[in-house]
Each structure stands twice: as structure tokens, then as C-alpha cells.
Write a protein that holds these residues in place. Structure first.
Motif, PDB file in Angstrom:
ATOM      1  N   THR A  14       0.817  -1.213   0.000  1.00 54.22           N
ATOM      2  CA  THR A  14       0.000   0.000   0.000  1.00 54.22           C
ATOM      3  C   THR A  14       0.848   1.258   0.000  1.00 54.22           C
ATOM      4  O   THR A  14       0.309   2.371   0.015  1.00 54.22           O
ATOM      5  N   GLY A  15       2.138   1.089  -0.010  1.00 55.10           N
ATOM      6  CA  GLY A  15       3.050   2.224  -0.026  1.00 55.10           C
ATOM      7  C   GLY A  15       4.467   1.729   0.022  1.00 55.10           C
ATOM      8  O   GLY A  15       4.736   0.512   0.042  1.00 55.10           O
ATOM      9  N   GLU A  16       5.413   2.666   0.025  1.00 52.40           N
ATOM     10  CA  GLU A  16       6.816   2.280   0.044  1.00 52.40           C
ATOM     11  C   GLU A  16       7.178   1.483   1.282  1.00 52.40           C
ATOM     12  O   GLU A  16       7.999   0.573   1.244  1.00 52.40           O
ATOM     13  N   ARG A  17       6.555   1.814   2.403  1.00 55.77           N
ATOM     14  CA  ARG A  17       6.904   1.188   3.672  1.00 55.77           C
ATOM     15  C   ARG A  17       5.705   0.509   4.332  1.00 55.77           C
ATOM     16  O   ARG A  17       5.712   0.308   5.548  1.00 55.77           O
ATOM     17  N   SER A  18       4.729   0.152   3.586  1.00 54.15           N
ATOM     18  CA  SER A  18       3.544  -0.455   4.191  1.00 54.15           C
ATOM     19  C   SER A  18       2.974  -1.543   3.291  1.00 54.15           C
ATOM     20  O   SER A  18       3.102  -1.486   2.064  1.00 54.15           O
ATOM     21  N   LYS A  19       2.368  -2.542   3.934  1.00 52.92           N
ATOM     22  CA  LYS A  19       1.754  -3.629   3.176  1.00 52.92           C
ATOM     23  C   LYS A  19       0.697  -4.312   4.038  1.00 52.92           C
ATOM     24  O   LYS A  19       0.705  -4.234   5.270  1.00 52.92           O
ATOM     25  N   ILE A  20      -0.210  -4.991   3.358  1.00 48.91           N
ATOM     26  CA  ILE A  20      -1.256  -5.792   3.993  1.00 48.91           C
ATOM     27  C   ILE A  20      -1.033  -7.253   3.625  1.00 48.91           C
ATOM     28  O   ILE A  20      -0.772  -7.574   2.461  1.00 48.91           O
ATOM     29  N   ASN A  21      -1.102  -8.133   4.612  1.00 49.13           N
ATOM     30  CA  ASN A  21      -1.022  -9.571   4.380  1.00 49.13           C
ATOM     31  C   ASN A  21      -2.292 -10.237   4.894  1.00 49.13           C
ATOM     32  O   ASN A  21      -2.699  -9.994   6.036  1.00 49.13           O
ATOM     33  N   ILE A  22      -2.891 -11.056   4.054  1.00 52.07           N
ATOM     34  CA  ILE A  22      -4.067 -11.832   4.439  1.00 52.07           C
ATOM     35  C   ILE A  22      -3.713 -13.305   4.255  1.00 52.07           C
ATOM     36  O   ILE A  22      -3.377 -13.737   3.145  1.00 52.07           O
ATOM     37  N   LYS A  23      -3.782 -14.076   5.363  1.00 50.28           N
ATOM     38  CA  LYS A  23      -3.328 -15.462   5.347  1.00 50.28           C
ATOM     39  C   LYS A  23      -4.432 -16.401   5.833  1.00 50.28           C
ATOM     40  O   LYS A  23      -4.576 -16.636   7.033  1.00 50.28           O
TER      41      LYS A  23
END
Length: 756
Positions: free
Chosen positions: A320-329
Motif C-alpha cells: 500500500t506504499g513504500e513502507r507499508s503492506k497488507i497480508n491476508i493469510k
């Protein structure tokens, strides 16, 4: 549907000879192929810097071990089927084994493993100490703990005591947690083939094929292994097959999907347990096992387990950005099979069949980002897991003189209810100059299942579990807990680290962990008359169940030089509602009670030294005290004197060492492990002497044209054939008493691995 009882038939002599010849031929062919390529190629091949894919051991108590072992991690676990063996040199980790290959290392349906004296899965906890990719995707009882080939694992993180909020997710994390990371598909096409043979007709074949990067950005792998071994004493054997596949796809620079599937099937004959009096004659215990008379309760064919497992997990990653992310497991695991075993009852011996058909599923969502100098990890996990444990279906049988099983009635018929867990969490790491501060908080809302016991009068053997419930049997209220039971609590963690230059750091940590025991149910059922005579219902005992809370503090330092490292740690833990299995004279019953406090404290020292470029030394030492801080009162208020006594099966001192000496293409690796005195009971009436074991691994490795690497190894385990007591079960459903197993004897294993 009729219940099928499988009676094992012995392999013919010629069949075993043929199998052994095939295995030996395969090993020799692989060795010859590798040697031929070695002779036709010079050392200055383009592949000379290739190293095989090996497990990296890391985490709070594994950083030094990682540097020492590197690719030699297989030295500690030649069969590559037991994660516990792979990390066994780390301080304060106590792992016991009756099976040299790790196929049958189960004590009371759980692994024999302790963190700092704490047996994390004792007491019928329906979880294992191992997560995969941060997910609690294996369970107990059943076949879930050994369904992964470690060749498919790239990293193992070990957490002891204090752990971040995102670690240790699941139904329990007391003591510590192990997290395995799956080895991803390789960028280039590759094949890995391994063949092992060893003592007791051991054979293992492993094959992995990596596709490399295909059209677009998709990669995949598939692996298969087949393992078989005779027991090292008595009759019976163990067989295991395993399949794993993985696919990763990048749909854009910001979206990635990973999926993994595992299938495993095991068929294992177990080793005979012994009483304290019987294990006192160790030489006899090393020769005695279940017999061959099918008309006896001591028949090896009546003591076995067979399970088939499926596991699926996925990871959808969205940047979602240079330093951000979403993980769905999302994840799912199913386990189906049975235990068949000889048990003791008030009416004499019986054969019990415990049918197991359960699954678990859940989803973990995480959002990771960086705000200024702070790394944030926010997440939520939902997890639901069907029983057992505790058990839902036990059937008892008597043995006829003709060697058949005769149905003797249902021992347990209970509802198929579920454990349920909701855990939101947040973890933050702040960097400021020479300081690093990590703080986290997770909220655990754990609901134990209802336990409804049904009367089984008139329900026969030929009725399956589902059909038995469909008959709408009456509820046995006295033996039931009709409502669910919930626990909810916040669990904090805090670690402050100060870096004193490039070579010294010091940290102080505090964190809390939890576990909930559910084994009171089979103890109540197995001693129903004693409880009934005293007017004690199961609801009375269930209402007094408490979540065990561990409050952990530690201070540690790390010193590094040009060719050495040393890491001392001092820790203290306070346990509330600690459980112990005790005999209650007022009721005349043996059952688990968790109404006491306990404390653990100790010192850990881990060090490595590299005096020469080709010589690496590693050692660890730990002093672990874990004892009750008060005497325990039974349910009828009788006092049991246990204050200050070390808990059962917990060695106070552990010392371990390994040396890796590389001479050309050869590596010589001796290993030493010392474990001090243990006790089989909380009153210290049953003492087990300490032991020192030595292993030796000899490995030849060479890179060559055509093969990226050829590895040939010879592993010698327990080289002095030491006789000792290994696994201790202080919570044994079969005897309601402590039982013991002798340790694995001298074992030899040879492996050839080709990497293309």
C-alpha cells in the motif's frame, strides 16, 4: 458403519531383503553418479560457490547457532523430519527421543519437548509448539506435528519466554514458540534428490523439483518423500509419505499471492512404555517390547496409530506504499485417523481405539507500516479448532484367545464441539540512536468448547461416531460441562535494547504468555466411580479450570569479536494456575489440578569460537529451575507437599557442544549433549539419572559440472550406545500413572544428495 480393526502382518523375509537391496542400489547409483561427475570436472567449475539450501536457525536464542551450523544444521537432524532435533543444541531446550529418526517420538499424544523446564503442550493442550509462517496450522492429538519435510523449510525462529505480540499466535504460547518459514520456489529450474539408508532397515527418499520462473512471474515447486523403518526393538515398523507443493505469483509490483499445500500419511507402531520399577532395569527395557501373540494384550499389532493430514495456506500480499503492506493469510488443516493402544482399567487391561476426525481453520490479517522511526505491525487472527482434544470417541475391546478383538463398549461418546480464538494485536519497534524499544499488546479471547457426555447403553460396535450421535442418546449430565467456558485477557511484551558500539549489546525484556489445559475430562471418565462415590461432578472440576499465565522477565547481553561470540542471559518467570497431575487420597483418584503458583529462573550461556577458517566450535549451557512456590491443595482440600520441588521431566542442567572441522571437501562434526537428573513425579519419588550422549557426522561435499552439489554423509547417533531413559509421560491417559521410555540406541545413517 462397522469399525475396522487393522491387524498388522509381518513382511516376509524375502520381501524385506528385496526392499533393502533396492534401497542400497539406489544409494550406490547416486554415489557413483556424483563421483563420476567429480572425476571429469576440475575444481574451478562455475558452480564452485554453490551451497545447498539449508535451514537457518534464528530467533532470540538461535542467532549464534545459525552462525555455527550453517548448512551443517542437518547434523542435528539427519532424517530431516523433526524440527525439535534440528534445534536441540540451543540452551534451555530439552528434547527427548525414543526413535532415532523422529517418527515415533510421541508421549501421551504430544511431543517430548520443554522450553526452560516448561512443557508447553502438556495437559491435553490441543496445539503444538510449532507454527508455520506465523500460523497455528497444526494441532494435537493426531498426526499433525511431523507433516513437514525440513528440506522444504528455509528458516526456524525460536522464541523462549518473552516474544513479540505477533509471534506465538494460537491456543497456547507458554514457555515459547517455534516458527518455521517455508522455502519458496527457486528462481531457476532445479532438482534435489536424496536417498538415505540406516540402521533398522531405515530408508528415506526425497525429491524436490523447482520450476524456476515461468511465463510472467509465476514460480512453483513440488516435493515428495517416502520413509520407512523398523522399530529398533520388538516387532513393528513406521511408514510415512509426504507431498508438498507451492506456487507464488506476482500480479503486479504491488500484489503477490503465495499458496502452499501439504499431504502426509503415517502408519506407526509405537514403543512399549514402562513403569518406574520396570525402567529400573534398563538393560531389560532395551530388549523388551510388545510381543507377537495376537491373543495377548501385549501384542504389537494392538499398539499403533495411523493418520492422514491435509494442510492448505495462502498469503495475499498487497503493498500500500513504500513502507507499508497488507497480508491476508487463510489456512486450513484436517487430520483423520486413529490410535490403537493397550490401556489399564479398573476391570483389567483393554484395547482402546481412539478415532480422530477433526480440522482447524482460520485467517490472519496484518498491516505493517513505518511511521517516522517506528515500525508498526497491527493484526488480527481468528482460529477455530474441532475436538479432540479432549476426546470425543473412545471404544474399548477385549482380546480373544484366537487373536481377535471383541467389542467391550464405548468408553467415551461426546459432542464434536470446537475451540475458538480471537486475537487482535499490535507490535511497535522504535529506533533512536543506540537504543531500540519494542512494545506489543495482544488481546486473547479464548473459548473452550462445551463437553457433553452421552450415555452409550445399547449402542454397539457397528455404529460409527456420527451414527451414534444421530441416535440421539441421552445426556449424562454428571459427566458433562454443558456450557462453553471463556477466558479473555491482555498480554503485553516490552524489550529495551542498548547497543554499546558495534560489538556489545544489552537487553531487558518483559512479556506474558498463556496456556489452558483440557485433560481433566479423560481422567474423570476413566475414574468415574471414584468421583461419583464422592459426589464430584465433571462440571465441578470444569468450573475450576483456569488459564495458566506466565509472566516472564529476562536480561541478556551479547559480545562479539572478530572470531567469537558469547551471549549470557538471566531469566525469571512467574506462573499462575500451574497444573500438576497428583494423587488425591480423599477421592482415591489421580488427576490434574491447576490451583498453584510456580516460578522458573535460570542462566543461559551460548558461545561460538572460530580459531581457524576451517574450524568452528559452538557450545551452550543452561541452569533451569522450575518449581511450585507453594504446596498444592486437592479438590477436597488435602495438602500435597510440593513446594520448591523441580517439576517432573525437567532437567536442571543442560550442556551441549558441537565442532565442525572442514578438511578439504570433508567436514567432521562431533556433537555432545548432557542432561542432568530428572524426576517422574512431582514428589520426587521417581528419580531418573542424567546422561551424556555423543553423535558424529562425516560429510563430503563438492560442487561439480552437471551437479550444483553432491553431498555424501555418514551420521553416527549415540555412538557409545548409552542406555538411558528418554521420554517421561507424567500425564498418561493409558495408565493414569507416569510411564517411561528408553532412549534410542546406537544408530547409523548414510545419505547421498544430488542437487541439479
Amino acid at each position: 458403519m462397522a469399525t475396522v480393526i487393522y491387524k498388522h502382518t509381518q513382511h516376509s523375509f524375502m520381501e524385506k531383503r528385496c526392499k533393502k537391496a533396492v534401497r542400497l542400489t539406489t544409494l550406490l547409483v547416486l554415489l557413483a553418479a556424483g563421483t563420476a561427475h567429480a572425476e571429469e570436472n576440475s575444481p574451478d567449475t562455475a558452480w564452485k560457490n554453490y551451497t545447498t539450501e539449508e535451514i537457518t536457525v534464528s530467533g532470540k536464542k538461535g542467532d549464534i547457532l545459525q552462525q555455527v551450523t550453517g548448512k551443517e544444521s542437518q547434523v542435528l537432524n539427519p532424517s530431516q523430519m523433526s524440527v525439535y532435533k534440528a534445534i536441540n543444541l540451543i540452551p534451555s531446550l530439552s528434547q527427548q527421543s525414543v526413535d532415532p529418526y523422529g517418527l515415533a517420538d510421541i508421549v501421551n499424544y504430544h511431543e517430548s519437548f520443554r522450553f526452560r523446564g516448561v512443557e508447553a503442550t502438556a495437559g491435553g493442550v490441543p496445539a503444538t509448539t510449532v507454527n508455520v509462517e506465523g500460523l497455528p496450522v497444526t494441532g494435537r492429538p493426531g498426526g499433525g506435528a511431523t507433516i513437514y519435510d525440513l528440506e522444504n523449510i528455509s528458516d526456524i525462529d525460536i522464541y523462549t519466554g518473552v516474544m513479540p505480540a505477533y509471534a506465538g499466535l494460537g491456543l497456547a504460547d507458554v514457555g515459547g514458540k517455534i516458527d518455521m518459514k517455508i522455502r519458496r520456489p527457486e528462481e531457476r529450474f532445479g532438482v534435489q534428490l536424496k536417498q538415505s539408508i540406516g540402521s533398522n532397515d531405515f530408508s528415506r527418499t526425497y525429491l524436490r523439483i523447482d520450476s524456476g520462473r515461468l511465463a510472467g512471474s509465476t514460480k512453483g515447486f513440488i516435493s515428495f518423500s517416502e520413509t520407512a523403518a523398523d522399530k529398533w526393538k520388538g516387532e513393528g515398523d513406521a511408514e510415512r509419505k509426504n507431498l508438498m507443493a507451492g506456487i507464488t505469483s506476482e500480479f503486479s509490483d504491488n500484489i503477490k499471492l503465495e499458496t502452499f499445500l501439504t499431504w502426509s500419511k503415517g502408519d506407526i507402531h509405537t514403543y512399549k512404555p514402562f513403569t518406574y520399577t520396570e525402567i529400573g532395569d534398563l538393560d531389560r527395557a532395551y530388549e523388551t517390547d510388545y510381543g507377537t501373540d495376537a491373543g495377548s494384550y501385549d501384542y504389537y499389532g494392538w499398539n499403533r496409530n495411523e493418520f492422514e493430514d491435509w494442510m492448505f495456506m495462502a498469503n495475499l500480499e498487497i503493498k500500500t506504499g513504500e513502507r507499508s503492506k497488507i497480508n491476508i493469510k487463510p489456512y486450513y488443516w484436517s487430520d483423520k485417523g486413529y490410535y490403537l493402544e493397550t490401556i489399564s482399567t479398573p476391570n483389567g487391561q483393554r484395547i482402546r481405539r481412539w478415532d480422530i476426525d477433526h480440522d482447524l481453520k482460520g485467517v490472519l490479517g496484518e498491516y505493517k507500516t513505518r511511521v517516522g522511526d517506528v515500525d508498526l505491525d497491527l493484526g488480527y487472527i481468528y482460529h477455530t479448532q474441532k475436538r479432540p482434544g479432549p476426546p470425543t470417541s473412545w471404544k474399548n475391546y477385549t482380546v480373544t484367545a484366537s487373536g481377535d478383538l471383541k467389542f467391550a463398549g464405548w468408553n467415551i461418546l461426546s459432542n464434536s464441539s470446537s475451540h475458538e480464538l480471537h486475537t487482535p494485536f499490535i507490535d511497535a519497534v522504535w529506533h533512536a540512536g543506540d537504543y531500540q524499544l519494542e512494545a506489543g499488546l495482544k488481546y486473547v479471547c479464548y473459548t473452550l468448547p462445551s463437553i457433553i457426555t452421552y450415555t452409550t447403553t445399547g449402542i454397539g460396535e457397528d455404529v460409527s461416531y456420527d451414527d451414534a450421535l444421530a441416535l440421539d442418546p441421552a445426556i449424562d449430565t454428571e459427566a458433562s460441562a454443558l456450557d462453553t467456558k471463556s477466558f479473555s485477557r491482555l498480554f503485553p511484551n516490552l524489550t529495551l535494547t542498548r547497543f554499546l558500539g558495534d560489538n556489545v549489546s544489552i537487553h531487558a525484556s518483559y512479556g506474558e504468555s498463556y496456556v489452558t489445559h483440557v485433560d481433566i475430562y479423560p481422567y474423570y471418565i476413566s475414574q468415574r466411580k471414584q468421583f461419583h462415590d464422592k459426589g464430584v461432578t465433571f462440571q465441578d472440576l470444569w468450573d475450576k479450570r483456569r488459564m495458566e499465565i506466565s509472566k516472564n522477565t529476562e536480561i541478556g547481553m551479547r559480545f562479539t569479536g572478530s572470531n567469537w561470540s558469547i551471549e549470557p542471559t538471566v531469566y525469571y518467570s512467574r506462573h499462575e494456575n500451574k497444573q500438576a497431575v497428583l494423587y488425591d487420597a480423599d477421592i482415591d483418584a489421580c488427576y490434574p489440578i491447576n490451583n498453584a503458583d510456580a516460578e522458573g529462573y535460570g542462566i543461559e550461556l551460548e558461545a561460538e569460537y572460530k580459531p581457524l577458517d576451517n574450524l568452528k566450535c559452538y557450545g551452550s549451557f543452561s541452569w533451569n529451575r522450575f518449581a511450585f512456590t507453594q504446596d498444592i491443595y486437592s479438590e477436597k482440600e488435602s495438602l500435597i507437599d510440593v513446594k520448591g520441588e523441580q517439576v517432573p521431566d525437567a532437567p536442571e542442567f543442560l550442556a551441549k557442544a558441537m565442532v565442525s572441522w572442514k578438511i578439504g571437501d570433508f567436514t567432521i562434526s562431533p556433537v555432545m549433549r548432557y542432561s542432568s537428573t530428572r524426576y517422574g513425579d512431582v514428589l520426587h519419588n521417581e528419580k531418573i539419572d542424567g546422561t551424556t550422549l555423543f553423535d558424529l557426522d562425516l560429510t563430503w561435499s563438492k560442487a561439480m559440472l552437471g551437479f550444483k552439489q553432491v553431498d555424501c554423509s555418514l551420521s553416527l547417533m549415540n555412538i557409545f550406545d548409552e542406555h538411558y531413559v528418554s521420554m517421561i509421560s507424567t500425564s498418561d491417559y493409558k495408565t493414569l500413572k507416569t510411564s517411561y521410555q528408553p532412549g534410542a540406541p546406537f544408530t547409523v545413517m548414510a545419505t547421498v544428495a544430488l542437487h541439479y
